[in-house]
Design an enzyme around this catalytic site. Structure first.
Site, PDB file in Angstrom:
ATOM      1  N   SER A 149     -12.979 -34.668  86.295  1.00  0.00           N
ATOM      2  CA  SER A 149     -13.139 -33.684  85.230  1.00  0.00           C
ATOM      3  C   SER A 149     -13.953 -32.492  85.744  1.00  0.00           C
ATOM      4  O   SER A 149     -13.538 -31.828  86.694  1.00  0.00           O
ATOM      5  CB  SER A 149     -13.767 -34.352  84.006  1.00  0.00           C
ATOM      6  N   ASP A 228      -3.830 -37.531  79.430  1.00  0.00           N
ATOM      7  CA  ASP A 228      -4.640 -36.326  79.332  1.00  0.00           C
ATOM      8  C   ASP A 228      -3.910 -35.334  78.433  1.00  0.00           C
ATOM      9  O   ASP A 228      -2.716 -35.498  78.142  1.00  0.00           O
ATOM     10  CB  ASP A 228      -4.867 -35.717  80.722  1.00  0.00           C
ATOM     11  N   HIS A 260      -7.982 -39.703  79.981  1.00  0.00           N
ATOM     12  CA  HIS A 260      -9.017 -38.972  80.703  1.00  0.00           C
ATOM     13  C   HIS A 260     -10.233 -39.828  81.043  1.00  0.00           C
ATOM     14  O   HIS A 260     -10.916 -39.568  82.039  1.00  0.00           O
ATOM     15  CB  HIS A 260      -9.464 -37.768  79.852  1.00  0.00           C
TER      16      HIS A 260
END
Length: 276
Positions: A149, A228, A260
């Site tokens: 991320s 995601d 995610h």
């Protein structure tokens, strides 16, 4: 229409990964913490090693079973404003079993640091590790660097800005694993994520990986979760294509069934690159 035809509400949702799992991150953050604590209890390791003068400039180091081992370094996510190295070692046992040393980095978060400082701190941590390689028992010419991320963003920017410093330190990054990352900051500045960051136009340009590509050398894996948001998937796909066009050795993959937050749980995510 703010960006790529999105309304404000749509853009907020696209850049809120939790929107894909009902909004509750608590179980995943608890898993990160529990698995990291378990790793620290199972592997003799060194906690809170200082790589700089600030209390936030620390890392945890897990030595490999053997000497002169490859080193895997992980940079955590949290949208540049949350988490630390303490919750960022779920993958340590898998890497240890695979014969690799492992380091997980902490860095100063927003609003106490700007993006440039975070990139500088991550670079400094890697250079400190290289200076301690003989003592810590790993091979500084055989590094895998990964990030998740916001951590993937920091990895990409470290790679774009550090080739000379790494070469001078004898540090060679052979593999880069970018996991569900952000590579274009333009939409970030248009969402509430920007509240603690307060990105300037100069920062958006200078710290967007899509505008600041690294020199060819390492092998890149750009991976993203099937669950995601479409924008996270698009950013990953687009960045992989930019790397390919710039002459990099790069692969792109969509991890089926993952989202995610579980994409970094112990899995093949961190073992897909060569360590020789």
């Amino acid at each position: 229409m703010l960006y790529r035809g999105f309304t404000q509400e749509e853009l907020e949702q696209e850049y809120s990964p939790s929107s894909m799992i009902g909004g509750d991150l608590t179980p995943y953050l608890a898993s990160y913490s529990a698995l990291s604590a378990q790793a620290r209890s199972e592997i003799r390791m060194q906690e809170n090693r200082s790589y700089g003068d600030s209390p936030t400039q620390v890392l945890d180091f897990f030595p490999a079973p053997g000497a002169n081992a490859p080193l895997h370094v992980f940079i955590h996510g949290g949208y540049w404003q949350a988490l630390s190295q303490r919750e960022s070692a779920p993958m340590a046992p898998v890497l240890h079993e695979n014969g690799q040393a492992f380091a997980t980095l902490n860095y100063t978060l927003a609003p106490d640091a700007r993006l440039g400082q975070m990139v500088d701190e991550c670079r400094t941590a890697l250079l400190w590790l290289a200076s301690q390689a003989e003592t810590l028992g790993f091979d500084p010419s055989n590094i895998t660097l990964s990030g998740h991320s916001a951590g993937a963003h920091l990895v990409a920017m470290v790679m774009a800005t550090s080739s000379k410093a790494f070469a001078q330190a004898g540090l060679r990054v052979r593999n880069v694993i970018l996991i569900s990352g952000i590579y274009d900051l333009v939409p970030i500045c248009l969402t509430s994520v920007n509240d603690p960051l307060q990105l300037t136009k100069v920062e958006i340009h200078d710290f967007s990986p899509c505008l600041n590509l690294p020199a060819p050398g390492p092998r890149y894996r750009v991976t993203v979760a099937e669950r995601d948001t479409p924008e996270f998937i698009r950013q990953s796909r687009d960045y992989a294509e930019l790397l390919r066009k710039a002459g990099h050795s790069v692969s792109f993959d969509l991890q089926k069934g993952k989202h995610h937050f579980d994409i970094i749980m112990p899995s093949g995510t961190f073992l897909s690159s060569r360590t020789d």
